[in-house]
Design a protein around this motif. Structure first.
Motif, PDB file in Angstrom:
ATOM      1  N   MET A   1       0.574  -1.253  -0.126  1.00 25.50           N
ATOM      2  CA  MET A   1       0.281   0.264  -0.172  1.00 25.50           C
ATOM      3  C   MET A   1       0.684   1.066  -0.014  1.00 25.50           C
ATOM      4  SD  MET A   1      -3.088  -0.188   2.579  1.00 25.50           S
ATOM      5  CE  MET A   1      -4.945  -0.264   1.783  1.00 25.50           C
ATOM      6  N   TYR A   2       0.515   1.880  -0.276  1.00 24.16           N
ATOM      7  CA  TYR A   2       1.126   3.295  -0.576  1.00 24.16           C
ATOM      8  C   TYR A   2       0.197   4.314   0.014  1.00 24.16           C
ATOM      9  CZ  TYR A   2       3.168   0.761  -4.397  1.00 24.16           C
ATOM     10  OH  TYR A   2       3.904   0.069  -5.226  1.00 24.16           O
ATOM     11  N   GLY A   3       0.975   5.964   0.546  1.00 24.07           N
ATOM     12  CA  GLY A   3       0.200   6.828   1.221  1.00 24.07           C
ATOM     13  C   GLY A   3       0.031   7.397   0.428  1.00 24.07           C
ATOM     14  N   GLU A  44      -4.935  15.583   1.837  1.00 25.88           N
ATOM     15  CA  GLU A  44      -5.143  13.936   2.316  1.00 25.88           C
ATOM     16  C   GLU A  44      -4.773  13.198   2.419  1.00 25.88           C
ATOM     17  OE1 GLU A  44      -9.917  13.092   1.989  1.00 25.88           O
ATOM     18  OE2 GLU A  44      -9.245  11.858   4.321  1.00 25.88           O
ATOM     19  N   VAL A  45      -4.476  12.230   3.175  1.00 20.28           N
ATOM     20  CA  VAL A  45      -3.537  11.287   3.436  1.00 20.28           C
ATOM     21  C   VAL A  45      -4.282   9.750   3.210  1.00 20.28           C
ATOM     22  CG1 VAL A  45      -1.825   9.605   4.879  1.00 20.28           C
ATOM     23  CG2 VAL A  45      -1.405  12.660   4.581  1.00 20.28           C
ATOM     24  N   THR A  46      -4.108   9.052   2.583  1.00 17.68           N
ATOM     25  CA  THR A  46      -4.698   8.006   2.789  1.00 17.68           C
ATOM     26  C   THR A  46      -3.347   6.852   2.696  1.00 17.68           C
ATOM     27  OG1 THR A  46      -5.108   6.786   0.299  1.00 17.68           O
ATOM     28  CG2 THR A  46      -7.127   7.946   1.078  1.00 17.68           C
ATOM     29  N   HIS A  55      -0.989   9.602   9.469  1.00 16.57           N
ATOM     30  CA  HIS A  55      -2.638   8.651  10.039  1.00 16.57           C
ATOM     31  C   HIS A  55      -3.364   8.683   8.217  1.00 16.57           C
ATOM     32  CE1 HIS A  55      -1.057   6.609  13.615  1.00 16.57           C
ATOM     33  NE2 HIS A  55      -0.664   7.487  13.818  1.00 16.57           N
ATOM     34  N   HIS A  56      -4.355   7.423   8.393  1.00 19.35           N
ATOM     35  CA  HIS A  56      -5.271   7.673   7.131  1.00 19.35           C
ATOM     36  C   HIS A  56      -5.880   8.768   7.542  1.00 19.35           C
ATOM     37  CE1 HIS A  56      -7.861   6.231   4.200  1.00 19.35           C
ATOM     38  NE2 HIS A  56      -9.019   6.207   4.974  1.00 19.35           N
ATOM     39  N   GLY A  57      -6.494   9.562   6.986  1.00 17.06           N
ATOM     40  CA  GLY A  57      -7.255  10.383   6.853  1.00 17.06           C
ATOM     41  C   GLY A  57      -6.213  12.120   7.189  1.00 17.06           C
ATOM     42  N   ARG A 129       0.619  18.931   9.252  1.00 16.10           N
ATOM     43  CA  ARG A 129      -0.283  17.744   9.366  1.00 16.10           C
ATOM     44  C   ARG A 129      -1.430  18.887  10.487  1.00 16.10           C
ATOM     45  NH1 ARG A 129      -2.066  15.132  13.982  1.00 16.10           N
ATOM     46  NH2 ARG A 129       0.055  15.018  14.890  1.00 16.10           N
ATOM     47  N   TYR A 130      -2.822  17.843  10.462  1.00 14.48           N
ATOM     48  CA  TYR A 130      -4.198  18.319  10.596  1.00 14.48           C
ATOM     49  C   TYR A 130      -4.645  17.228  10.680  1.00 14.48           C
ATOM     50  CZ  TYR A 130      -8.837  18.849  11.878  1.00 14.48           C
ATOM     51  OH  TYR A 130     -10.035  19.637  12.582  1.00 14.48           O
ATOM     52  N   ARG A 131      -4.587  16.992  12.162  1.00 13.37           N
ATOM     53  CA  ARG A 131      -5.687  15.344  12.275  1.00 13.37           C
ATOM     54  C   ARG A 131      -6.914  16.211  13.091  1.00 13.37           C
ATOM     55  NH1 ARG A 131      -1.766  11.247  15.633  1.00 13.37           N
ATOM     56  NH2 ARG A 131      -0.867  11.893  13.169  1.00 13.37           N
ATOM     57  N   PRO A 132      -8.451  15.527  12.021  1.00 14.53           N
ATOM     58  CA  PRO A 132      -9.553  15.915  12.169  1.00 14.53           C
ATOM     59  C   PRO A 132     -10.625  14.871  13.327  1.00 14.53           C
ATOM     60  CG  PRO A 132      -9.108  14.954   9.714  1.00 14.53           C
ATOM     61  CD  PRO A 132      -7.898  15.031  10.564  1.00 14.53           C
ATOM     62  N   LEU A 133     -10.663  15.308  14.231  1.00 12.03           N
ATOM     63  CA  LEU A 133     -11.702  14.667  15.546  1.00 12.03           C
ATOM     64  C   LEU A 133     -12.757  13.325  15.712  1.00 12.03           C
ATOM     65  CD1 LEU A 133     -12.009  15.183  18.578  1.00 12.03           C
ATOM     66  CD2 LEU A 133     -14.125  16.543  17.481  1.00 12.03           C
TER      67      LEU A 133
END
Length: 167
Positions: A1-3, A44-46, A55-57, A129-133
Motif C-alpha cells: 500500500m502506498y501513502g 488528505e492522506v490515505t 495516519h489515514h485521514g 499535519r492536521y488530524r481531524p476529530l
C-alpha cells in the motif's frame, strides 16, 4: 500500500478528486507557474505507509517549490505510476534524485521497491499535519487529547538515520 494523497477544494462541498487533474509543475512558465500562484495546498492522506507520523485521514499543508532536505516529508509522483501522488520521507539525495522511505517499514512502497526518485517527481514539502476529530473522541478527555495533538508541524525531527540504525 502506498501513502496516496488526494487533493481537495476546501471551498467546495467536500468534493474529492484524484491528482491527474492537476497541471504538471514542470510545464508551467517561470514566474507564472502553479507554485507562484498557489504555493500552499491542502491534501488528505490515505494509506498506512507513513504511520506513526501520518495516519489515514490526516490533512497536510504542503508547499510547492520549498527546498527539500534529508528527513523532510514530501509529496511526489510515483516513479512507475505518474498519475499517483504519494507521501514519503526524503532520506537522502543520491545521484539521480532522492532516496525516499516510508515511516512504516511494513507498508513498503518506497525507494527500496523502485529505487531513486528523480528530482522532478518531488513536487512539494509537507509543512503541517492536521488530524481531524473522530467520532469516538467526543468525550471531554478525547477532545482534550485531540486538541493537544491535532495540529503539528511536520519536520525532520524524526531522524531517518536513527530509523536505519534500528534495522
Amino acid at each position: 500500500m502506498y501513502g496516496t494523497v488526494y487533493w481537495t477544494d476546501r471551498g467546495g462541498a467536500g468534493e474529492m478528486r484524484e491528482v491527474p487533474e492537476l497541471p504538471e509543475l514542470t510545464q508551467e512558465q517561470p514566474g507564472r507557474g502553479l507554485a507562484a500562484r498557489v504555493p500552499f495546498q491542502v491534501v488528505e492522506v490515505t494509506g498506512p505507509s507513513m504511520v506513526p507520523t501520518l495516519h489515514h485521514g490526516d490533512w497536510l499543508l504542503v508547499q510547492y517549490g520549498a527546498t527539500v532536505r534529508p528527513g523532510d516529508v514530501v509529496i511526489l509522483r510515483h516513479p512507475f505510476q505518474q498519475d499517483l501522488l504519494i507521501v514519503k520521507r526524503a532520506a537522502e539525495r543520491r545521484r539521480g534524485g532522492w532516496w525516499v522511505l516510508a515511516d512504516n517499514t511494513f507498508a513498503g512502497g518506497d525507494s527500496t521497491d523502485y529505487g531513486t526518485v528523480p528530482e522532478e517527481l518531488v513536487l512539494a514539502r509537507v509543512r503541517a499535519r492536521y488530524r481531524p476529530l473522530k467520532k469516538d473522541q467526543r468525550s471531554l478527555w478525547g477532545v482534550v487529547t485531540w486538541a493537544v495533538s491535532a495540529l503539528r508541524p511536520v519536520s525532520a525531527a524524526r531522524s531517518v538515520s536513527r530509523r536505519l540504525r534500528a534495522r
